[in-house]
Structure formats: C-alpha cells, structure tokens
Design an enzyme around this catalytic site. Sequence first.
Site, PDB file in Angstrom:
ATOM      1  N   ASN A   1       1.269  -0.596   0.215  1.00  0.00           N
ATOM      2  CA  ASN A   1       0.361  -0.173   0.243  1.00  0.00           C
ATOM      3  C   ASN A   1       0.763   0.958  -0.095  1.00  0.00           C
ATOM      4  O   ASN A   1       0.936   2.031  -0.592  1.00  0.00           O
ATOM      5  CB  ASN A   1      -1.037  -0.434   1.217  1.00  0.00           C
ATOM      6  N   ASP A   2       1.145   1.738   1.528  1.00  0.00           N
ATOM      7  CA  ASP A   2       1.957   3.062   0.771  1.00  0.00           C
ATOM      8  C   ASP A   2       3.107   2.774   0.538  1.00  0.00           C
ATOM      9  O   ASP A   2       3.764   3.586  -0.089  1.00  0.00           O
ATOM     10  CB  ASP A   2       2.751   3.131   2.425  1.00  0.00           C
ATOM     11  N   VAL A   3       3.571   1.983   0.091  1.00  0.00           N
ATOM     12  CA  VAL A   3       5.519   1.255  -0.754  1.00  0.00           C
ATOM     13  C   VAL A   3       4.632   2.209  -2.195  1.00  0.00           C
ATOM     14  O   VAL A   3       5.648   2.345  -3.781  1.00  0.00           O
ATOM     15  CB  VAL A   3       6.014   0.477  -0.582  1.00  0.00           C
TER      16      VAL A   3
END
Lengths: 90, 457
Positions: free
Chosen positions: B383-385
């Site tokens: 997700n965040d990456v």
Amino acid sequence: MELINIFTVFILAIFVGFEIITKVPPTLHTPLMSGSNAISGIAIVGAIIATQVGGEIGTWLGLIAVIFATINVVGGFMVTDRMLKMFKRK
Amino acid sequence: MEYTNIAYVLSAVLFILGIKRLSSPKTARSGNTVASIGMLIAIVATLVSYGHLDFKIIIIGMIIGSIIGAFFAIKVQMTQMPQMVAIFNGFGGGASALVAAAEYFNPANPSTFNAATIAISVFVGTLTFTGSFIAFGKLQGFISGKPIVFPGQKILNALIAICLVLLGTYTVMGGSDTTYYFYGLVTLSALIGITLTIPIGGADMPVVISLLNSYSGVAAAATGFVLMNNGLIISGALVGASGLILTNIMCKGMNRSLTNVIFGAVGLVQETSASGDGKQMLVKSASTEEAAMILDAADKIIIVPGYGLAVAQAQHAVREVADFLEAHGKKVLYAIHPVAGRMPGHMNVLLAEANVPYEQLKDLDQINPEFEDCDVAIVLGANDVVNPAARHDKSSPIYGMPILNVDKAKTVLVNKRTMNPGFAGIQNELFGFDNTLMVFGDAKATLTDLLKELKEL
C-alpha cells in the site's frame, strides 16, 4: 598497551564490517541478518568461560548464557542455510 | 593461551570470508558454511584451552540450546522469519548480558575499566533482550502491532535514562558493595528495552529488528572488552556494523530519520486525522475474470508483493500465476521495495521459497524505469510503498519516501482485502486513478481464482 591494541582491533573490525556488508545485495538481507545473528552467538565463548568464574551464581548465569548463545549459533546457521538453499537461478 | 588467540583470529577471518561470500546468491550458502566452521573453531579452542572447566554444565547447556535452536530453525515458516530473527537477537543480547553479569560476580576482577565494560555490556545486552521480546510479541501478534503510547512516555524514558546513568556510575565507582546498584541497572535496562519498543508500530519493525540486530553485536563486542577477548570484539563489531547498515537502508526506504522511527509513533490515528479532507475517491473494482482478460492481453507484467502477500501465505500462488503467464510468452518481473514486509529482504526469501528465480526480483532503482513500458502492474497486499502521494503531497506523512512507480504502468491491478488504509493511516490516491482496478479479496484466494480464469480463457 593491551587496551589500545584491543581498541585498534575493534575499530578496524568495524571498518571491515562496513566494507563487506555494503556489498551484500538486498535480496540476501534476511539471510545476512540471520547469519549475523549466528555470528553474534560468539558470546558462547564468553559463556563457556563464565561457567568457571564468578562462583556458584556465575556458574548458573554461565549455563543460561551457554543455552542462549547455542540457540543463536545452531538456530542461526541452520535457518540461514535453509533459506540460502532456496535461492535458485532460472 | 597463545594458541587460543590464533584460533580466534582464524575464526574471525572465516566469519569475514563467510560474509564476503554473501555478496552473491551463488556463493552465499558456502559462505554460511565457512562462517559456521569459524564458530566451531572458536568453541573448540575455548573448550580445549581453559583448564578446570565443568564440562558437564557446558555440555548440558549446549544440548538444550542446540535442541531449541534446531527446532526453531526447522519449524519456522518463511513468513515468520522476522519474529525468528527478533527473538534470536534477544537471545544473543541476553547471552552477552549474562556473561558480563557472571564476570561481575568474579571476585578476581575489579579494575574500573573492567567494571565499566561490564556495566555497558549488561545495559546493552539486557535492553536488546527485552526489546527483542517485545518486537517478537508484536510480530507474532501476542501484543498489538499498533504503537502503544501514553502521556508522559518521553519523560518516563528520559527519567529511566538518567537513573541508568546514575546506577551505572555507582556500579562502577560505588566501592565495596555495589550489588544493589547492579541489580537496579539490570532492572532499568530491561525496562527501557520495553518502553523504547512498545511505541513503535508494525510497519516500522524492519528498522527495529535491524537496530536490535546491531545492538546484539554491540553487546557481544562490549562483552569482548570485559573478557579482553579478540574473538568477541571482532565478531561483535561485524554484527554491529551489519545491523547499522541495514537500519540505515530501512530508514532511507521510508525517508525517515532513526529518531523519527523510534520516537515518532507513526501510524496513530490522531496524527493523520487532519488529512481527512473528505475528498471522495471513485474506485473501480474488477472481478478475477476481468483481471485475467487484462493479463491475457498484456506482454510485460510487474508484480509488486507487500506484507499482505506474506500474511495470506500467497507466495506459491503468485508464482503459479507468474509461471502460467511466462509460459504464454509474457515477461514477468517482481518489484521489491526495501521496506516491503517486516524485515530487510523478507519478500525475497518468501519468493525464493516459492522457487521464483532471484534474477526476476528487482529492487527499487532497477525496476522503476521498467514501469514506463509495462502493461500491467499487479500490487499484492502493498500500500504505502506504491502511494504516488509520496512524490507530490507535502502534507502526506509519507512525503519523500521512495516509492515504486506502479501508476506509470498502463493498467494497475490492486489486490487488497478491503479499502482500509495502509499502515501510515492514509488513503492511497492510486486506488482512484483512471488506470487502476481494484480486485478485492484475500491474496491467496484471489490468485488461485485468477489462475483458474486464466486457464479457462
């Protein structure tokens, strides 16, 4: 004199460590960690020595230290081998 | 005694050569064997050279340790590797602290220098021991992976730190009976290991494990100074350096400083509530059948695995899908973000377990140019990456973090279980992009379905 010698060894070892470890590719970072875990089990040398110093309490502390360090050494090297065995080429 | 030191130098050389061989997956396995021979030499040399050892105690200890260590090594699943390394860091630190404690009770001792090294070794070793167990508990799910914070936490830590300095000084300088100071030192070291680790969230674990790995090396080196033993000093320095390098790589992968990771407690709701600007995002979802058709039309596919893949144990399922696609003439690559998973290199080990050849695993710098001409990027539980906000949104907590540019691909298939935001607590704008399709479901089940649909086409 002995003190300065041993510091020299320590500092040089840090530099050697930085040199060789920066060359380990990211794909092997987990085995690097578990392998270096096993190497930090070198405390087992100290643990063996500890069983004979420090009297009765020292012996008990040494025994636990031997157990902990052996877990590190045996588990660390074995699990690293298990992982590295899986890294295959096409 | 001379021979022992020669043996220690030899084992240190073998450790260095062993790590050197880790520079390539081809030679890595032999490197591990070389290092283990180094360890054997160090142990045998110690056993042979020290007189009047109580072999019974040592052998009992070694047998118990070997059984436990081998059990862990054989039983652990590759997805659980972060917990395993965490707990082993703890044992390493614990062993060093115990050795130093035994030396404390050695009546033959007591130069000031010796007492000081004992205090440092006990402090670092005990902190590593308790901190590692907290990290283990968080990773294993025994305790909440969320940051645990309370008012006055930083003040409490500062107070403990001051007391530690005082107790350490008294233990070293305190004169004839310092036993109570020493016990205080042990207790507070154990306590600060806990209080420093509980505020750190699950996705920051790669940093914490790397740091604790480094500490376990520092503890061993400090014990080396207690015993004036070159073997421990060199090995400890190597491990300390290794952990420090990995810590640095992980921090760079998140664009955060180490202080921010340790004291920032990122992932808390209050920190991100300000960003709830109410902007509604239109999300398109797709079935596995549609996903299969998109993949069928693609030539170049990049798979982005994240922690969700590990949780779902979907590494074999993803390899089967990739095999099928490759068998139909498509190019498949894997993009591995430095902080994907819960420890450095976690995804690589998982995919290696599923027999993905390591040449297909590309790191951030290698893979980012590849997205430009990529037909489909498949994001699995990451997700965040892959959040493009990191590139442009200065108000985002992950602003500046290097990300995988999956949005540059023609189509992005994102597999997630729900629309819940990622660890950083922020909604991912990628999910609302025109070229993004969400495929909801458990990673393993979705991939199995996808393979079935691909075969039916």
